[in-house]
Motif scaffolding. Structure first.
Motif, PDB file in Angstrom:
ATOM      1  N   LYS A 195       0.492   0.765  -9.666  1.00 43.39           N
ATOM      2  CA  LYS A 195       0.367  -1.347  -8.953  1.00 43.39           C
ATOM      3  C   LYS A 195       2.644  -0.541  -8.939  1.00 43.39           C
ATOM      4  O   LYS A 195       2.718  -0.702  -9.427  1.00 43.39           O
ATOM      5  CB  LYS A 195      -0.418  -1.835  -9.757  1.00 43.39           C
TER       6      LYS A 195
ATOM      7  N   MET B 203       2.670   1.670  -3.531  1.00 44.69           N
ATOM      8  CA  MET B 203       1.328   2.174  -4.411  1.00 44.69           C
ATOM      9  C   MET B 203       1.676   4.044  -4.073  1.00 44.69           C
ATOM     10  O   MET B 203       0.970   4.824  -4.827  1.00 44.69           O
ATOM     11  CB  MET B 203       0.276   1.802  -4.363  1.00 44.69           C
ATOM     12  N   ASP B 204       0.878   4.086  -2.549  1.00 42.12           N
ATOM     13  CA  ASP B 204       0.815   5.576  -2.325  1.00 42.12           C
ATOM     14  C   ASP B 204       1.946   6.472  -2.693  1.00 42.12           C
ATOM     15  O   ASP B 204       1.888   8.372  -3.528  1.00 42.12           O
ATOM     16  CB  ASP B 204       1.165   5.975  -0.814  1.00 42.12           C
ATOM     17  N   CYS B 205       3.441   5.877  -2.648  1.00 39.71           N
ATOM     18  CA  CYS B 205       4.764   6.778  -3.357  1.00 39.71           C
ATOM     19  C   CYS B 205       4.560   7.127  -5.036  1.00 39.71           C
ATOM     20  O   CYS B 205       4.791   7.915  -5.342  1.00 39.71           O
ATOM     21  CB  CYS B 205       5.725   5.725  -2.493  1.00 39.71           C
TER      22      CYS B 205
ATOM     23  N   GLN C   9       0.807  -1.285   0.058  1.00 37.16           N
ATOM     24  CA  GLN C   9      -0.222   0.242  -0.150  1.00 37.16           C
ATOM     25  C   GLN C   9       1.138   1.316   0.016  1.00 37.16           C
ATOM     26  O   GLN C   9       0.482   2.007  -0.432  1.00 37.16           O
ATOM     27  CB  GLN C   9      -0.785   0.085   1.245  1.00 37.16           C
ATOM     28  N   SER C  10       2.311   0.840   1.093  1.00 34.87           N
ATOM     29  CA  SER C  10       2.995   2.707   1.387  1.00 34.87           C
ATOM     30  C   SER C  10       3.567   2.911  -0.179  1.00 34.87           C
ATOM     31  O   SER C  10       3.730   3.678  -0.404  1.00 34.87           O
ATOM     32  CB  SER C  10       3.650   2.265   1.642  1.00 34.87           C
TER      33      SER C  10
ATOM     34  N   TYR D 237       2.139   6.240  -7.103  1.00 34.51           N
ATOM     35  CA  TYR D 237       0.478   6.192  -8.039  1.00 34.51           C
ATOM     36  C   TYR D 237       0.417   5.608  -9.048  1.00 34.51           C
ATOM     37  O   TYR D 237       0.182   5.545 -10.137  1.00 34.51           O
ATOM     38  CB  TYR D 237       0.119   7.974  -7.997  1.00 34.51           C
TER      39      TYR D 237
ATOM     40  N   ARG E 164       7.119   7.415   5.919  1.00 36.05           N
ATOM     41  CA  ARG E 164       7.045   7.381   4.270  1.00 36.05           C
ATOM     42  C   ARG E 164       7.942   6.672   3.791  1.00 36.05           C
ATOM     43  O   ARG E 164       9.156   6.424   4.226  1.00 36.05           O
ATOM     44  CB  ARG E 164       5.991   8.674   3.641  1.00 36.05           C
ATOM     45  N   TYR E 165       7.096   6.412   2.011  1.00 35.30           N
ATOM     46  CA  TYR E 165       7.944   5.696   1.381  1.00 35.30           C
ATOM     47  C   TYR E 165       8.417   6.710   0.211  1.00 35.30           C
ATOM     48  O   TYR E 165       7.934   7.375  -0.200  1.00 35.30           O
ATOM     49  CB  TYR E 165       7.998   4.634   0.099  1.00 35.30           C
ATOM     50  N   ASN E 166       9.358   6.663   0.202  1.00 33.90           N
ATOM     51  CA  ASN E 166      10.321   8.149  -1.124  1.00 33.90           C
ATOM     52  C   ASN E 166      10.885   7.527  -2.478  1.00 33.90           C
ATOM     53  O   ASN E 166      11.374   6.504  -1.990  1.00 33.90           O
ATOM     54  CB  ASN E 166      11.593   9.299  -0.293  1.00 33.90           C
TER      55      ASN E 166
END
Length: 198
Positions: free
Chosen positions: A97, A91-93, A88-89, A95, A183-185
């Motif tokens: 799949k 994908m959030d990073c 999930q993180s 945008y 968070r992932y960067n």
């Protein structure tokens, strides 16, 4: 009566004959070097390292959704400490799949860590993770990841290890995912792909 002090002679050395000396026999003498004249019409050869065809300047054309992300051992451990859901993180990073990939070497490294890291092992055995078999000798995960990324430029490497990051930065066209501020960067990701730059 005390011992008489001997005066030391400094910078005394036996004189050695030069190998070019005339007093030496012809066979023992060093032969003078002849300078070869370079032909100006001859083609000059130089060895240039072969660049992969997938790179267009700094843009890697093989990168695109769904992203394949090579996960390192410490990335899973730090994600657990930061209480982040891996997929999930990601994908959030990005945008898009994401398919996390885990090599046999990384899996072996997690298994070696023992009972303390059983949560990381359970996450690594998730069916959503793609398993990549290794054909090389040894089980050192960092070498395995660097070798795989050098051969195939279609991966993003997820790691927190400084040494591994330093090694991967030397390979052109490979983005690095890391954890900062819970968070992932991602770094070195081409701007076209819409990944956030921090």
């Amino acid at each position: 009566m005390g011992k008489q002090k001997k005066a030391r002679k400094y910078a005394t050395m036996k004189q050695m004959l030069s190998l070019r000396d005339e007093r030496l026999k012809e066979k023992d003498r060093l032969k003078p070097k002849k300078k070869e004249k370079k032909d100006p019409s001859a083609l000059k050869e130089r060895e240039v390292p072969q660049h992969p065809s997938c790179l267009f300047f700094q843009y890697n054309t093989q990168l695109g959704p769904p992203y394949h992300i090579l996960v390192d051992t410490n990335f899973i451990n730090f994600s657990i400490k930061a209480k982040l859901d891996l997929i999930q993180s990601m994908m959030d990073c990005l945008y898009a799949k994401c398919i996390p990939c885990i090599t046999d070497c990384v899996m072996a490294e997690i298994e070696k860590l023992g009972q303390k890291y059983r949560v990381a092992l359970r996450i690594a055995k998730d069916p959503r993770f793609e398993r990549l078999p290794c054909a090389h000798k040894g089980t050192y995960a960092d070498d395995c990841l660097v070798q795989r990324v050098t051969q195939h430029k279609c991966y993003i490497v997820a790691t927190v290890d400084r040494d591994l990051k330093r090694r991967i930065r030397k390979i052109p066209g490979v983005p690095i995912m890391y954890i900062s501020n819970h968070r992932y960067n991602i770094e070195r990701m081409p701007d076209d792909y819409g990944a956030p730059q921090f």
